[in-house]
Design a protein around this motif. Structure first.
Motif, PDB file in Angstrom:
ATOM      1  N   ALA A 161       4.487   0.250  56.304  1.00 30.31           N
ATOM      2  CA  ALA A 161       4.415  -0.385  57.629  1.00 30.31           C
ATOM      3  C   ALA A 161       3.827  -1.779  57.521  1.00 30.31           C
ATOM      4  O   ALA A 161       4.258  -2.704  58.227  1.00 30.31           O
ATOM      5  CB  ALA A 161       3.577   0.471  58.579  1.00 30.31           C
ATOM      6  N   TRP A 162       2.830  -1.954  56.646  1.00 30.23           N
ATOM      7  CA  TRP A 162       2.269  -3.287  56.430  1.00 30.23           C
ATOM      8  C   TRP A 162       3.368  -4.233  55.914  1.00 30.23           C
ATOM      9  O   TRP A 162       3.499  -5.375  56.360  1.00 30.23           O
ATOM     10  CB  TRP A 162       1.118  -3.244  55.437  1.00 30.23           C
ATOM     11  CG  TRP A 162      -0.232  -3.428  56.018  1.00 30.23           C
ATOM     12  CD1 TRP A 162      -1.298  -2.584  55.918  1.00 30.23           C
ATOM     13  CD2 TRP A 162      -0.699  -4.549  56.798  1.00 30.23           C
ATOM     14  NE1 TRP A 162      -2.383  -3.092  56.598  1.00 30.23           N
ATOM     15  CE2 TRP A 162      -2.051  -4.290  57.132  1.00 30.23           C
ATOM     16  CE3 TRP A 162      -0.108  -5.733  57.248  1.00 30.23           C
ATOM     17  CZ2 TRP A 162      -2.813  -5.176  57.894  1.00 30.23           C
ATOM     18  CZ3 TRP A 162      -0.856  -6.616  58.000  1.00 30.23           C
ATOM     19  CH2 TRP A 162      -2.188  -6.333  58.317  1.00 30.23           C
ATOM     20  N   ALA A 163       4.149  -3.747  54.962  1.00 28.97           N
ATOM     21  CA  ALA A 163       5.216  -4.584  54.403  1.00 28.97           C
ATOM     22  C   ALA A 163       6.209  -4.986  55.490  1.00 28.97           C
ATOM     23  O   ALA A 163       6.676  -6.130  55.544  1.00 28.97           O
ATOM     24  CB  ALA A 163       5.921  -3.839  53.270  1.00 28.97           C
ATOM     25  N   GLU A 164       6.550  -4.039  56.365  1.00 27.10           N
ATOM     26  CA  GLU A 164       7.482  -4.335  57.449  1.00 27.10           C
ATOM     27  C   GLU A 164       6.880  -5.343  58.424  1.00 27.10           C
ATOM     28  O   GLU A 164       7.560  -6.284  58.862  1.00 27.10           O
ATOM     29  CB  GLU A 164       7.841  -3.040  58.179  1.00 27.10           C
ATOM     30  CG  GLU A 164       8.902  -3.219  59.249  1.00 27.10           C
ATOM     31  CD  GLU A 164       9.283  -1.898  59.882  1.00 27.10           C
ATOM     32  OE1 GLU A 164      10.483  -1.564  59.870  1.00 27.10           O
ATOM     33  OE2 GLU A 164       8.368  -1.196  60.394  1.00 27.10           O
ATOM     34  N   ASN A 165       5.603  -5.154  58.773  1.00 18.39           N
ATOM     35  CA  ASN A 165       4.930  -6.114  59.654  1.00 18.39           C
ATOM     36  C   ASN A 165       4.957  -7.514  59.062  1.00 18.39           C
ATOM     37  O   ASN A 165       5.206  -8.500  59.761  1.00 18.39           O
ATOM     38  CB  ASN A 165       3.483  -5.681  59.886  1.00 18.39           C
ATOM     39  CG  ASN A 165       3.361  -4.481  60.795  1.00 18.39           C
ATOM     40  OD1 ASN A 165       4.277  -4.163  61.548  1.00 18.39           O
ATOM     41  ND2 ASN A 165       2.232  -3.798  60.732  1.00 18.39           N
ATOM     42  N   MET A 166       4.684  -7.603  57.760  1.00 22.14           N
ATOM     43  CA  MET A 166       4.674  -8.911  57.104  1.00 22.14           C
ATOM     44  C   MET A 166       6.072  -9.539  57.101  1.00 22.14           C
ATOM     45  O   MET A 166       6.230 -10.738  57.378  1.00 22.14           O
ATOM     46  CB  MET A 166       4.160  -8.777  55.677  1.00 22.14           C
ATOM     47  CG  MET A 166       2.674  -8.462  55.566  1.00 22.14           C
ATOM     48  SD  MET A 166       2.196  -8.267  53.825  1.00 22.14           S
ATOM     49  CE  MET A 166       0.448  -7.889  53.986  1.00 22.14           C
ATOM     50  N   SER A 167       7.085  -8.750  56.811  1.00 22.56           N
ATOM     51  CA  SER A 167       8.449  -9.288  56.791  1.00 22.56           C
ATOM     52  C   SER A 167       8.821  -9.854  58.150  1.00 22.56           C
ATOM     53  O   SER A 167       9.490 -10.892  58.246  1.00 22.56           O
ATOM     54  CB  SER A 167       9.438  -8.197  56.377  1.00 22.56           C
ATOM     55  OG  SER A 167       9.238  -7.833  55.025  1.00 22.56           O
ATOM     56  N   LEU A 168       8.396  -9.166  59.226  1.00 20.26           N
ATOM     57  CA  LEU A 168       8.664  -9.680  60.564  1.00 20.26           C
ATOM     58  C   LEU A 168       7.864 -10.958  60.822  1.00 20.26           C
ATOM     59  O   LEU A 168       8.427 -11.974  61.254  1.00 20.26           O
ATOM     60  CB  LEU A 168       8.314  -8.615  61.607  1.00 20.26           C
ATOM     61  CG  LEU A 168       8.431  -9.074  63.068  1.00 20.26           C
ATOM     62  CD1 LEU A 168       9.873  -9.407  63.418  1.00 20.26           C
ATOM     63  CD2 LEU A 168       7.876  -8.011  64.017  1.00 20.26           C
ATOM     64  N   MET A 169       6.562 -10.935  60.572  1.00 16.74           N
ATOM     65  CA  MET A 169       5.723 -12.103  60.883  1.00 16.74           C
ATOM     66  C   MET A 169       6.158 -13.339  60.119  1.00 16.74           C
ATOM     67  O   MET A 169       6.081 -14.453  60.643  1.00 16.74           O
ATOM     68  CB  MET A 169       4.252 -11.800  60.563  1.00 16.74           C
ATOM     69  CG  MET A 169       3.576 -10.856  61.535  1.00 16.74           C
ATOM     70  SD  MET A 169       1.773 -10.871  61.340  1.00 16.74           S
ATOM     71  CE  MET A 169       1.569 -10.148  59.721  1.00 16.74           C
ATOM     72  N   TRP A 170       6.587 -13.174  58.892  1.00 16.89           N
ATOM     73  CA  TRP A 170       6.912 -14.342  58.061  1.00 16.89           C
ATOM     74  C   TRP A 170       8.306 -14.897  58.338  1.00 16.89           C
ATOM     75  O   TRP A 170       8.652 -15.957  57.821  1.00 16.89           O
ATOM     76  CB  TRP A 170       6.753 -13.987  56.580  1.00 16.89           C
ATOM     77  CG  TRP A 170       5.436 -14.430  56.019  1.00 16.89           C
ATOM     78  CD1 TRP A 170       5.210 -15.497  55.203  1.00 16.89           C
ATOM     79  CD2 TRP A 170       4.150 -13.851  56.265  1.00 16.89           C
ATOM     80  NE1 TRP A 170       3.871 -15.616  54.919  1.00 16.89           N
ATOM     81  CE2 TRP A 170       3.185 -14.614  55.558  1.00 16.89           C
ATOM     82  CE3 TRP A 170       3.694 -12.772  57.009  1.00 16.89           C
ATOM     83  CZ2 TRP A 170       1.827 -14.333  55.575  1.00 16.89           C
ATOM     84  CZ3 TRP A 170       2.336 -12.481  57.025  1.00 16.89           C
ATOM     85  CH2 TRP A 170       1.411 -13.247  56.319  1.00 16.89           C
ATOM     86  N   THR A 171       9.086 -14.234  59.181  1.00 20.56           N
ATOM     87  CA  THR A 171      10.433 -14.740  59.466  1.00 20.56           C
ATOM     88  C   THR A 171      10.689 -14.939  60.955  1.00 20.56           C
ATOM     89  O   THR A 171      11.596 -15.698  61.317  1.00 20.56           O
ATOM     90  CB  THR A 171      11.505 -13.783  58.904  1.00 20.56           C
ATOM     91  OG1 THR A 171      11.322 -12.476  59.473  1.00 20.56           O
ATOM     92  CG2 THR A 171      11.422 -13.705  57.396  1.00 20.56           C
ATOM     93  N   PHE A 172       9.923 -14.294  61.826  1.00 20.83           N
ATOM     94  CA  PHE A 172      10.076 -14.456  63.269  1.00 20.83           C
ATOM     95  C   PHE A 172       9.291 -15.690  63.698  1.00 20.83           C
ATOM     96  O   PHE A 172       8.538 -16.282  62.922  1.00 20.83           O
ATOM     97  CB  PHE A 172       9.582 -13.189  63.977  1.00 20.83           C
ATOM     98  CG  PHE A 172       9.863 -13.137  65.455  1.00 20.83           C
ATOM     99  CD1 PHE A 172      11.100 -13.510  65.956  1.00 20.83           C
ATOM    100  CD2 PHE A 172       8.894 -12.706  66.345  1.00 20.83           C
ATOM    101  CE1 PHE A 172      11.366 -13.463  67.318  1.00 20.83           C
ATOM    102  CE2 PHE A 172       9.138 -12.648  67.708  1.00 20.83           C
ATOM    103  CZ  PHE A 172      10.383 -13.025  68.197  1.00 20.83           C
ATOM    104  N   ARG A 173       9.452 -16.097  64.955  1.00 19.82           N
ATOM    105  CA  ARG A 173       8.775 -17.299  65.438  1.00 19.82           C
ATOM    106  C   ARG A 173       7.249 -17.098  65.414  1.00 19.82           C
ATOM    107  O   ARG A 173       6.730 -16.001  65.537  1.00 19.82           O
ATOM    108  CB  ARG A 173       9.267 -17.660  66.838  1.00 19.82           C
ATOM    109  CG  ARG A 173       9.097 -16.548  67.876  1.00 19.82           C
ATOM    110  CD  ARG A 173       7.795 -16.583  68.548  1.00 19.82           C
ATOM    111  NE  ARG A 173       7.493 -15.571  69.491  1.00 19.82           N
ATOM    112  CZ  ARG A 173       6.356 -14.897  69.449  1.00 19.82           C
ATOM    113  NH1 ARG A 173       5.514 -15.038  68.453  1.00 19.82           N
ATOM    114  NH2 ARG A 173       6.061 -14.046  70.415  1.00 19.82           N
ATOM    115  N   GLY A 174       6.519 -18.196  65.287  1.00 21.05           N
ATOM    116  CA  GLY A 174       5.064 -18.139  65.248  1.00 21.05           C
ATOM    117  C   GLY A 174       4.522 -18.373  63.852  1.00 21.05           C
ATOM    118  O   GLY A 174       5.270 -18.446  62.868  1.00 21.05           O
TER     119      GLY A 174
END
Length: 994
Positions: free
Chosen positions: A802-815
């Motif tokens: 889940a941490w890996a998934e959160n990171m993949s989202l944060m590093w590619t989504f806006r913000g």
């Protein structure tokens, strides 16, 4: 910083604890709670001392028509928290703020707390029995409130309160006044609150009005004893106050401190005026509310002459008292200058560290403080101040090796508290905390050495509050104390010329102390500058030194004015707000205290504004790259837009030119809710703070913040501005419109709140983005030093995948992606984030991290480690570290992932989106999907290359389908555009990106 907002079903957990909790009574207490209900069944869910009943609480018993009741045993507690529900999911949680109830008989009726048994056959009379004797004639001024009638809810001294809403003030009077004559028996006075009978109260900001015998008027918060008949025109007051005497002036550096004896007046003294002359120059006049004044930022080695006069409400002024001259000392050394790196902050990713808990570069500045033994830290050889700037400098290559190009550090100003390693209890805002610096590793050294490696420094700053001891150079109370035989261990023996220095701790060697007191005294720095054996000159704290009914855990008597309070008169209204927060989503959350350890600045006062602006300008001069603003929501947006943001923007540009324009400000507007607007309150929602004001308000700041709050609340969520600055128009990037931007970006609290599941965070983030000025500048994190997702009190426990998934989202989504120190190895997962000094720091989410960093590390580039030895090599070999390094490499190579607008139009898939950034010769377009496959339709034709696998796809029909499995896995297909070829595969396959 921490949020102090209570939630139902969870007790309020404070980050810091006072040395001695107030309110620990010796007797066994209980409360009988009556609740006005329309439900067929009613439960009370309550918490005592942090321990709550199991949801939904316990059933309440029938009392009389419309009322239920329950008796709760409180032990030694004097208050408790409660909410109510119908057992079927419908709650009365007082608009998100738990009810705080006391002992005895308590009523809760339509969110109004009262007392007395509502089921008694007749309205109970206050005691003592009002048979004869003392009498109070009370007049209440209705006109300002716009009330047509008024009730007085009162408690005779030594008696009980009337039933809510009190008794009608219906005696004959004139149009603007309500009147009631109250027979008190032998009681010498009463406490009172007033209401209009329809749920609107004037309870003096939570501090009941104190009223004596005879005729008393209460007008606009002012109580006038022995008052003239208010309905008869009063002769003009032409009598001036008496001349203030006893003026004493001392100088410390470039700050002069004045005290004088209080004046008297036939009606009442309303304030003072200070005349200050520099040498033989023309005097300037300074207003003062009390009988002391701190005059800061004077010229060095210069003689100033002061004199004081008193004022009353009629405008009469006394003569000036005798003048006193003083010569200032040397100015504090100017900070060394530095230069920020500049550049768009969206190009960065941020690593958040608590400096004192990260890495210990020099043990000579370690300090355990007064709670070292009690907390259990001493047993672990783990002083609260352990990490320092040298440790952070030593591990800059670790941060760079992870791939981060910015570090957010906790506040650096000199703190003063009993457990202040986190930095949020500022004492001297013009000085760096000496427990963080060592020779060769000052704060300026950290800034310069981080910049040399291409790493920015974002400094945490606090504008909302100081420590409970005040703020040096602005106002510091000198009323603490009563150094009797019991409290001798807490209060240092006063020594002329000595002041607080956290590097010099008490070793318990005072021969006046008993062996037990010597142990309690250990770790306490000198505080003899803050207390007085006798009541100090100019004291404004009411009932100074009188014993209360409360006792410390050791059984010591607690005295009035021993602990900070906004309602005791200890802190002057000029510099500090005068109330406790009652409604955490109401106007008082902008102008009242969070906690006794956090003295709330009157940010509407010009001297307070100048003090804070001057302090933080010094750090801008040092070259910091931005500010993270603590507790931003507890200051009116108007004050940010009118005073603080323009000042720091102006100074940054004047000092650093174009690089100053890139100064990044992101505020903590804490809103722990799952809806777009914080329970419908626009003033308490993060996106609200990203906008300028839409109209002019009163030039007086104190009046203007009220006007603005009411205006925006009336406009409501539907009346707020919207923006498409974060969104593509089709597949096209458009120039964002920042003309209405306030200057403050924000932490994305809604995504943070929902990051228990990445898909949920993604959906909630998208839903809010049209209400930010530009959501691409949001700071995005999963957890922090305050809370985990869904306001969890433990560090994130979702698991490695889940941490890996959160990171993949944060590093590619806006913000702007942000990671709390240690999350790269799931450091302290499941541990409580904080428990104050009640448990060792080693058992919390704020544990010391340096053991994981022992050894050497060299980074050859961002996300690239060329060598590492020791424990840090093992840390860098963890799967999430490898994942994080590659994500940082990919994000740095694709401008659209940093600064691009986004769209989900024509996109199928759980977490899938297209992003584009166009500026000058740069044109970057990317298709992203996280954890599962997606199909993109209506996209530009051309060649797309995946940055994760290197796969090349040619699109001729505007459609690209991507197959993907693996939680945390990702695809980022980049379109080759003229002059902007796709970078190809970036980095090596890892545990998640493969």
């Amino acid at each position: 910083m921490r949020s102090y907002k209570p939630l139902f079903a969870a007790a309020l957990c404070l980050v810091t604890a006072a040395v001695v909790p107030i309110g620990t009574a010796k007797a066994e207490n209980s409360a009988t709670v009556f609740y006005k209900t329309g439900w067929t069944a009613t439960n009370i869910h309550y918490g005592i001392g942090g321990t709550w009943t199991t949801v939904p609480g316990v059933a309440m018993d029938a009392a009389c028509a419309g009322w239920v009741k329950k008796t709760v045993g409180l032990g030694t507690a004097g208050t408790f928290q409660a909410t109510f529900n119908n057992g079927s999911g419908t709650w009365d949680n007082n608009n998100g703020a738990n009810y705080t109830l006391g002992t005895g008989t308590v009523t809760v009726n339509n969110r109004v707390i009262g007392s007395g048994d509502p089921c008694a056959t007749s309205t109970p009379s206050p005691s003592p029995s009002p048979t004869a004797g003392n009498e109070a004639v009370v007049y209440y001024y209705k006109k300002t409130k716009g009330w047509t009638s008024a009730n007085i809810h009162y408690q005779p001294t030594g008696g009980s309160w009337t039933s809510v809403p009190g008794v009608a003030m219906n005696e004959a009077s004139c149009a603007d006044w309500a009147k009631k004559t109250i027979t008190l028996g032998s009681a010498p006075g009463l406490k009172a609150a007033f209401n209009n009978g329809a749920g609107t109260w004037d309870n003096n900001n939570g501090a009941d009005f104190s009223i004596g015998l005879g005729r008393t008027t209460v007008k606009d918060g002012v109580v006038r004893a022995d008052a003239p008949e208010p309905c008869v025109p009063e002769p003009p007051d032409t009598t001036p106050p008496t001349v203030p005497g006893g003026l004493a002036v001392t100088a410390s550096g470039t700050t002069a401190t004045l005290t004088w004896t209080a004046s008297t007046d036939n009606v009442g003294v309303t304030g003072y005026e200070i005349s200050r002359a520099k040498g033989t120059g023309t005097p300037v006049v300074l207003p003062a509310g009390g009988t002391s004044y701190s005059d800061a930022r004077l010229d060095a080695q210069t003689t100033y002459t002061y004199k004081v006069r008193a004022l009353d409400a009629a405008g009469n002024a006394s003569a000036y008292g005798a003048s006193v001259s003083v010569k200032t000392g040397d100015a504090p050394p100017a900070p060394t200058q530095g230069t920020p790196l500049g550049g768009d902050p969206r190009e960065d990713s941020i690593y958040f560290v608590m400096t004192a808990r990260f890495d210990d570069g020099d043990s000579s500045n370690n300090r355990g403080g007064s709670q070292n033994i009690r907390s259990g830290n001493a047993a672990n050889n783990d002083p609260m101040f352990r990490g320092d700037f040298k440790g952070l400098i030593d591990k800059l290559d670790y941060v760079k090796g992870l791939g981060f190009s910015a570090i957010w550090i906790t506040p650096v100003v000199l703190n003063r508290s009993d457990y202040d390693f986190h930095g949020y209890h500022g004492w001297d805002f013009y000085r760096v905390d000496t427990r963080l610096e060592t020779p060769g590793a000052t704060y300026q050294d950290l800034i310069n050495k981080a910049h040399a490696k291409g790493i920015k420094i974002f400094q945490d700053v606090v504008y909302n509050h100081s420590s409970r001891w005040g703020a040096k150079g602005l106002f510091t109370p000198t009323v603490y104390g009563r150094r009797d035989d019991q409290w001798r261990w807490m209060y240092s023996k006063q020594e002329a010329g000595r002041e607080y220095d956290p590097m010099v701790e008490n070793q318990g060697d005072d021969p006046e102390l008993t062996p037990a007191q010597k142990e309690m005294a250990k770790g306490r720095p000198y505080n003899g500058d803050l207390w007085s054996t006798a009541e100090p000159a100019g004291n404004t704290c009411r009932d100074w030194g009188k014993p209360t009914q409360y006792y410390s855990p050791e059984g010591f008597t607690i005295y009035n004015c021993q602990w900070p309070s906004p309602t005791s008169g200890m802190f002057p209204a000029k510099y500090y707000h005068q109330c406790w927060i009652g409604n955490w989503e109401g106007a008082d959350s902008k102008s009242c205290w969070l906690h006794e350890d956090l003295a709330d600045f009157n940010t509407e006062d010009a001297d307070v504004q100048n003090y804070l602006i001057g302090a933080y300008n010094r750090f801008i001069d040092m070259g910091v790259d931005g500010f993270r603003v603590d507790t931003a929501v507890h200051i009116s947006r108007l004050m940010w837009n009118r005073r603080f943001l323009p000042a720091l923007q102006k100074h940054a540009v004047e000092k650093h030119g174009e690089k100053g324009r890139d100064f990044y400000v992101f505020g903590e507007v804490a809103a722990f809710v799952n809806d777009k607007w914080n329970h419908g309150s626009v003033n308490h929602s993060p996106q609200f703070y990203t906008w300028k004001e839409r109209k002019e308000f009163d030039p007086d700041d104190a009046k203007a913040v009220v006007e603005q709050y009411d205006y925006e609340n009336l406009m409501g969520p539907a009346g707020q501005p919207t923006s498409d600055n974060a969104f593509l128009r089709g597949n096209a990037y458009h120039t964002p419109d920042h003309s209405k931007f306030s200057g403050m970006n924000v932490i994305d609290m809604r995504m943070h709140q929902n990051f228990g599941d990445a898909g949920n965070a993604f959906r909630n983030g998208k839903d809010s983005d049209d209400s930010y000025n530009d959501a691409t500048y949001n700071t995005v994190y999963v957890d922090s030093h305050d809370f985990g997702p869904n306001k969890s009190n433990v560090r994130y426990t979702g698991g490695t995948d889940a941490w890996a998934e959160n990171m993949s989202l944060m590093w590619t989504f806006r913000g702007i992606p942000t990671l709390y120190y240690g999350s790269e190895i799931e450091f302290q997962k499941g541990r409580p984030i904080d428990c104050g000094p009640t448990c060792p720091l080693a058992t919390t989410g704020r544990a010391y991290y340096g053991d994981k960093l022992a050894g050497t590390v060299t980074a050859s580039d961002f996300g690239v480690v060329s060598s590492a030895t020791g424990a840090v090599a093992d840390t860098l070999n963890q799967p999430l570290v490898k994942h994080l390094q590659r994500l940082n490499q990919i994000r740095r190579a694709i401008p659209a992932l940093q600064k691009g607008q986004y769209s989900t139009e024509g996109v199928s898939g759980g977490m899938a989106y297209k992003r584009r950034f166009t500026s000058g010769s740069v044109d970057s377009f990317v298709l992203v999907t996280v954890s599962e496959g997606a199909t993109f339709t209506g996209i530009p034709n051309g060649t797309y290359t995946d940055a994760v696998t290197g796969d090349v796809r040619t699109v001729t029909d505007g459609t690209l389908s991507i197959a993907l499995t693996g939680k945390g896995n990702m695809r980022a297909y980049v379109l080759t555009l003229p002059g902007n070829p796709a970078p190809g595969k970036i980095g090596a396959a890892g545990p998640y990106l493969k």
